[in-house]
Design an enzyme around this catalytic site. Structure first.
Site, PDB file in Angstrom:
ATOM      1  N   ARG A  51      43.868 -25.969  59.205  1.00 53.40           N
ATOM      2  CA  ARG A  51      42.497 -26.230  59.644  1.00 53.40           C
ATOM      3  C   ARG A  51      42.298 -26.111  61.145  1.00 53.40           C
ATOM      4  NH1 ARG A  51      43.311 -28.306  55.116  1.00 53.40           N
ATOM      5  NH2 ARG A  51      45.296 -28.771  56.073  1.00 53.40           N
ATOM      6  N   THR A  52      43.132 -26.778  61.912  1.00 51.38           N
ATOM      7  CA  THR A  52      42.840 -26.862  63.350  1.00 51.38           C
ATOM      8  C   THR A  52      42.926 -25.475  63.990  1.00 51.38           C
ATOM      9  OG1 THR A  52      43.823 -29.050  63.277  1.00 51.38           O
ATOM     10  CG2 THR A  52      43.374 -28.153  65.445  1.00 51.38           C
ATOM     11  N   LYS A  80      63.320 -19.442  73.342  1.00 51.61           N
ATOM     12  CA  LYS A  80      64.359 -19.043  74.308  1.00 51.61           C
ATOM     13  C   LYS A  80      64.524 -20.100  75.396  1.00 51.61           C
ATOM     14  CE  LYS A  80      62.173 -14.835  74.356  1.00 51.61           C
ATOM     15  NZ  LYS A  80      61.737 -13.629  75.074  1.00 51.61           N
ATOM     16  N   ARG A 101      48.808 -27.232  70.040  1.00 56.12           N
ATOM     17  CA  ARG A 101      49.421 -28.275  69.184  1.00 56.12           C
ATOM     18  C   ARG A 101      50.907 -28.280  69.458  1.00 56.12           C
ATOM     19  NH1 ARG A 101      48.353 -29.343  62.911  1.00 56.12           N
ATOM     20  NH2 ARG A 101      46.502 -30.222  63.915  1.00 56.12           N
ATOM     21  N   HIS A 129      44.715 -36.711  68.365  1.00 53.91           N
ATOM     22  CA  HIS A 129      44.183 -35.467  67.784  1.00 53.91           C
ATOM     23  C   HIS A 129      42.659 -35.495  68.015  1.00 53.91           C
ATOM     24  CE1 HIS A 129      43.649 -32.010  65.385  1.00 53.91           C
ATOM     25  NE2 HIS A 129      44.296 -32.355  64.278  1.00 53.91           N
TER      26      HIS A 129
HETATM   27  N1   CP Z   1      43.589 -32.010  60.037  1.00 52.80           N
HETATM   28  C1   CP Z   1      44.491 -31.172  60.553  1.00 52.80           C
HETATM   29  O1   CP Z   1      44.919 -31.289  61.712  1.00 52.80           O
HETATM   30  O2   CP Z   1      44.883 -30.164  59.687  1.00 52.80           O
HETATM   31  P1   CP Z   1      45.915 -29.035  60.042  1.00 52.80           P
HETATM   32  O3   CP Z   1      47.250 -29.680  60.255  1.00 52.80           O
HETATM   33  O4   CP Z   1      45.906 -28.094  58.872  1.00 52.80           O
HETATM   34  O5   CP Z   1      45.463 -28.360  61.310  1.00 52.80           O
END
Ligand code: CP
Length: 303
Positions: A51-52, A80, A101, A129
């Site tokens: 999703r993100t 590396k 991320r 998040h």
């Molecule tokens: N909600 C969320 O962060 O989903 P993903 O891990 O799929 O990005």
């Protein structure tokens, strides 16, 4: 130049502005179709995501911009031994904004201190998040029309759940919000979160019993027990099915309860609930794209 690492960096007025922009994008998507023409978003994902990452990419495409990046650390020079700081300096030469991320808490902050472009934290370890919280807030805003006077149940892995920590930080600024923390004893909400609520005189309760508190809830935020945060597989297997939401468990719930989940779902919400009008988690996925569009516009200072 401004980044977004923690939801607390956004004032209530700025959250209101993001929500209003997202509402307007939903109503008038064509107005925004060329706002980011010629701009590039880099998605630097050192940890898995559906999703993100894809919603950031869809958001930038729907704003007329382009996207580059990687979806796993192994396909980048991190494999590396390149540092997050050097990666951020390098990507600043190619893109206008970064969504990152990383499994290590604080990595997007380090990136933001070294990049010459805005960095958005797309999830750092068990920490924060913030853009999931933006998706959560738009869902509550569109379902309830307000944030005040809500009783919010958060259920599942409250210890490692970064989406939970960010959502509490965002909601605690509103009037008369009450939190109900529902988790096994091993996955309780961290003390620092409870201490901050106590200091601010914000009401919360803790329980292991979801059914006991169900009738009191306006929002039920279910979460996955996260295998990737456990050092001990046996402990994960023992706890993973602590809560499974089924239609039977909803019989005492309010008729206007909103059920949220950041997803991915493993086993904690029965698929039989997907057709219940109170299930909001797939709307939440869509709203995440609109809030990321609004955030990209804000950080790139696009009118
Ligand atoms: N909600 C969320 O962060 O989903 P993903 O891990 O799929 O990005």
């Amino acid at each position: 130049m401004r980044s977004l690492i923690d939801i607390l960096e956004l004032s209530t007025a700025e959250l209101d502005k993001l929500l209003a922009t997202a509402d307007d994008i939903i109503e008038n998507p064509q107005k925004y179709a060329h706002k980011c023409d010629g701009k590039k978003l880099a998605t630097l994902f050192f940890e898995p995501s559906t999703r993100t990452r894809l919603s950031f990419e869809a958001a930038m495409y729907e704003l007329g911009g382009n996207v580059l990046g990687f979806s796993e650390a192994q396909s980048s020079s991190a494999a590396k031994g390149e540092s997050v700081a050097d990666t951020a300096k390098t990507v600043s030469c190619y893109a206008d904004i970064i969504a990152m991320r990383h499994p290590k808490e604080g990595a997007p902050l380090v990136a933001s201190m070294n990049a010459s472009i805005p960095v958005i934290n797309a999830g750092d370890g068990g920490h924060n998040h913030p853009t999931q919280t933006l998706a959560d807030l738009l869902t509550i805003h569109r379902e309830k029309g307000h944030f005040d006077n809500l009783t919010v149940g958060l259920c599942g892995d409250l210890k490692f759940g970064r989406t939970v920590h960010s959502l509490i930080a965002a909601l605690r600024r509103y009037d008369n919000v009450k939190f109900v923390f529902i988790s096994p004893n091993e996955l309780k909400i961290p003390d620092y979160v409870k201490d901050s609520l106590k200091k601010a005189n914000i009401e919360y309760t803790e329980t292991t019993d979801l059914e006991a508190v169900m009738p009191t809830l306006d929002i039920l935020y279910m979460t996955r027990v996260q295998r990737e945060r456990f050092f001990n597989e046996e402990e994960y297997l023992r706890l993973k099915d602590s809560y499974i939401l089924t239609p039977e468990k909803l019989t005492t719930a309010k008729s206007d309860l909103s059920i949220l989940h950041p997803l991915p779902r493993v086993n904690e919400i029965s698929v039989a609930i997907d057709s219940d009008p109170r299930a909001c988690y797939f709307k939440q996925v869509l709203y995440g794209k609109y809030m990321r569009m609004a955030l990209i516009l804000m950080l790139l200072e696009v009118e």
